[in-house]
Design a protein around this motif. Structure first.
Motif, PDB file in Angstrom:
ATOM      1  N   ARG A  57       9.917  23.053  10.844  1.00 23.65           N
ATOM      2  CA  ARG A  57       9.586  22.243  12.018  1.00 23.65           C
ATOM      3  C   ARG A  57      10.864  21.522  12.416  1.00 23.65           C
ATOM      4  N   PHE A  58      11.334  21.805  13.631  1.00 20.44           N
ATOM      5  CA  PHE A  58      12.551  21.214  14.157  1.00 20.44           C
ATOM      6  C   PHE A  58      12.191  20.066  15.081  1.00 20.44           C
ATOM      7  N   PHE A  59      12.907  18.976  14.951  1.00 20.08           N
ATOM      8  CA  PHE A  59      12.783  17.817  15.824  1.00 20.08           C
ATOM      9  C   PHE A  59      14.111  17.727  16.574  1.00 20.08           C
ATOM     10  N   VAL A  60      14.095  18.078  17.860  1.00 17.53           N
ATOM     11  CA  VAL A  60      15.307  18.126  18.673  1.00 17.53           C
ATOM     12  C   VAL A  60      15.068  17.219  19.875  1.00 17.53           C
ATOM     13  N   GLY A  61      15.664  16.019  19.831  1.00 12.54           N
ATOM     14  CA  GLY A  61      15.353  15.035  20.863  1.00 12.54           C
ATOM     15  C   GLY A  61      13.867  14.735  20.818  1.00 12.54           C
ATOM     16  N   ASP A  62      13.177  14.863  21.956  1.00 13.74           N
ATOM     17  CA  ASP A  62      11.730  14.628  22.026  1.00 13.74           C
ATOM     18  C   ASP A  62      10.916  15.882  21.765  1.00 13.74           C
ATOM     19  N   GLU A  63      11.576  17.018  21.552  1.00 11.18           N
ATOM     20  CA  GLU A  63      10.877  18.293  21.345  1.00 11.18           C
ATOM     21  C   GLU A  63      10.582  18.519  19.862  1.00 11.18           C
ATOM     22  N   VAL A  64       9.416  19.108  19.588  1.00  9.14           N
ATOM     23  CA  VAL A  64       9.056  19.560  18.248  1.00  9.14           C
ATOM     24  C   VAL A  64       8.816  21.061  18.350  1.00  9.14           C
ATOM     25  N   ILE A  65       9.571  21.829  17.569  1.00 14.27           N
ATOM     26  CA  ILE A  65       9.526  23.287  17.643  1.00 14.27           C
ATOM     27  C   ILE A  65       9.293  23.840  16.241  1.00 14.27           C
ATOM     28  N   GLU A  66       8.264  24.666  16.083  1.00 13.02           N
ATOM     29  CA  GLU A  66       8.059  25.358  14.814  1.00 13.02           C
ATOM     30  C   GLU A  66       8.655  26.753  14.923  1.00 13.02           C
ATOM     31  N   ALA A  67       9.372  27.171  13.874  1.00 13.51           N
ATOM     32  CA  ALA A  67      10.017  28.479  13.877  1.00 13.51           C
ATOM     33  C   ALA A  67       9.915  29.095  12.495  1.00 13.51           C
ATOM     34  N   GLY A  68       9.785  30.419  12.464  1.00 11.51           N
ATOM     35  CA  GLY A  68       9.703  31.154  11.212  1.00 11.51           C
ATOM     36  C   GLY A  68      10.808  32.186  11.103  1.00 11.51           C
ATOM     37  N   ALA A  69      10.792  32.889   9.992  1.00 17.76           N
ATOM     38  CA  ALA A  69      11.815  33.897   9.711  1.00 17.76           C
ATOM     39  C   ALA A  69      12.000  34.820  10.911  1.00 17.76           C
ATOM     40  N   GLY A  70      13.257  35.015  11.282  1.00 14.76           N
ATOM     41  CA  GLY A  70      13.586  35.875  12.395  1.00 14.76           C
ATOM     42  C   GLY A  70      13.688  35.150  13.724  1.00 14.76           C
ATOM     43  N   GLU A  71      13.418  33.845  13.741  1.00 20.21           N
ATOM     44  CA  GLU A  71      13.499  33.084  14.988  1.00 20.21           C
ATOM     45  C   GLU A  71      14.728  32.182  14.989  1.00 20.21           C
ATOM     46  N   VAL A  72      15.141  31.791  16.202  1.00 23.79           N
ATOM     47  CA  VAL A  72      16.361  31.016  16.406  1.00 23.79           C
ATOM     48  C   VAL A  72      16.031  29.788  17.246  1.00 23.79           C
ATOM     49  N   VAL A  73      16.619  28.643  16.880  1.00 21.79           N
ATOM     50  CA  VAL A  73      16.418  27.384  17.608  1.00 21.79           C
ATOM     51  C   VAL A  73      17.785  26.830  17.985  1.00 21.79           C
ATOM     52  N   LEU A  74      17.881  26.291  19.213  1.00 18.45           N
ATOM     53  CA  LEU A  74      19.116  25.666  19.670  1.00 18.45           C
ATOM     54  C   LEU A  74      18.984  24.161  19.644  1.00 18.45           C
ATOM     55  N   GLY A  75      19.975  23.492  19.057  1.00 17.92           N
ATOM     56  CA  GLY A  75      20.106  22.046  19.127  1.00 17.92           C
ATOM     57  C   GLY A  75      21.279  21.741  20.048  1.00 17.92           C
ATOM     58  N   PRO A  76      21.016  21.334  21.301  1.00 20.41           N
ATOM     59  CA  PRO A  76      22.107  21.075  22.244  1.00 20.41           C
ATOM     60  C   PRO A  76      23.008  19.918  21.799  1.00 20.41           C
ATOM     61  N   LYS A  77      24.272  19.980  22.194  1.00 22.36           N
ATOM     62  CA  LYS A  77      25.217  18.931  21.828  1.00 22.36           C
ATOM     63  C   LYS A  77      24.721  17.575  22.321  1.00 22.36           C
ATOM     64  N   GLY A  78      24.962  16.545  21.504  1.00 20.37           N
ATOM     65  CA  GLY A  78      24.597  15.187  21.870  1.00 20.37           C
ATOM     66  C   GLY A  78      23.124  14.849  21.706  1.00 20.37           C
ATOM     67  N   VAL A  79      22.287  15.810  21.305  1.00 17.87           N
ATOM     68  CA  VAL A  79      20.858  15.571  21.131  1.00 17.87           C
ATOM     69  C   VAL A  79      20.564  15.443  19.632  1.00 17.87           C
ATOM     70  N   PRO A  80      20.042  14.281  19.181  1.00 17.82           N
ATOM     71  CA  PRO A  80      19.727  14.121  17.761  1.00 17.82           C
ATOM     72  C   PRO A  80      18.704  15.162  17.304  1.00 17.82           C
ATOM     73  N   HIS A  81      18.882  15.642  16.073  1.00 19.09           N
ATOM     74  CA  HIS A  81      17.974  16.667  15.557  1.00 19.09           C
ATOM     75  C   HIS A  81      17.910  16.641  14.040  1.00 19.09           C
ATOM     76  N   ARG A  82      16.841  17.230  13.557  1.00 17.02           N
ATOM     77  CA  ARG A  82      16.627  17.435  12.122  1.00 17.02           C
ATOM     78  C   ARG A  82      15.563  18.513  11.989  1.00 17.02           C
ATOM     79  N   PHE A  83      15.334  18.992  10.776  1.00 17.07           N
ATOM     80  CA  PHE A  83      14.256  19.936  10.536  1.00 17.07           C
ATOM     81  C   PHE A  83      13.750  19.786   9.118  1.00 17.07           C
ATOM     82  N   VAL A  84      12.499  20.247   8.907  1.00 15.99           N
ATOM     83  CA  VAL A  84      11.886  20.192   7.581  1.00 15.99           C
ATOM     84  C   VAL A  84      11.229  21.533   7.268  1.00 15.99           C
ATOM     85  N   ASN A  85      11.164  21.820   5.994  1.00 13.07           N
ATOM     86  CA  ASN A  85      10.436  22.977   5.488  1.00 13.07           C
ATOM     87  C   ASN A  85       8.943  22.687   5.660  1.00 13.07           C
ATOM     88  N   ILE A  86       8.198  23.564   6.300  1.00 12.10           N
ATOM     89  CA  ILE A  86       6.751  23.351   6.428  1.00 12.10           C
ATOM     90  C   ILE A  86       5.964  24.292   5.528  1.00 12.10           C
TER      91      ILE A  86
END
Length: 129
Positions: free
Chosen positions: A78-107
């Motif tokens: 589960r990625f937290f990118v700015g105000d967005e919450v995005i779930e992603a699994g194996a084979g998927e890609v997530v972009l964290g744009p420059k200047g936008v705070p982000h983190r992720f956790v194992n779900i």
């Protein structure tokens, strides 16, 4: 299907040699398996290997002055990118744009393994929590 996205005659090599370097020690422990700065290879990106076996665990909230691309190799995150919450699994890609705070956790369940591409020749980060 054959691809022809550009004319090879329009691109000239810049003289850099092919390069190789260690990303991580496969026998090592801990979530941060390793990284290789682009400047070591003479390239424009830095690559990190991250993984953990604990649901809820992940990197702290942080920000970069450049884009970061996350490739989920195994598991789910589960990625937290700015105000967005995005779930992603194996084979998927997530972009964290420059200047936008982000983190992720194992779900979970099981191991989360990512390859994180920092769009800069070296890793630059400010932790926010």
């Amino acid at each position: 299907m054959a691809r022809k996205d550009f004319d090879p005659e329009t691109v000239r090599p810049d003289g850099r040699p092919a390069a190789k370097g260690p990303l991580y020690d496969a026998s090592g422990d801990g979530p941060w398996r390793g990284n290789i700065p682009g400047e070591l290879l003479g390239g424009p990106v830095t690559v990190l290997a991250y993984g953990n076996d604990t649901p809820g665990a992940g990197p702290r909230l942080h920000v970069h002055p450049y884009d970061e691309t996350f490739i989920v190799i195994a598991g789910r995150a589960r990625f937290f990118v700015g105000d967005e919450v995005i779930e992603a699994g194996a084979g998927e890609v997530v972009l964290g744009p420059k200047g936008v705070p982000h983190r992720f956790v194992n779900i979970g369940p099981g191991r989360l393994q990512t390859i994180d591409i920092h769009h800069a020749p070296r890793w630059i980060q400010t932790d926010l929590d």
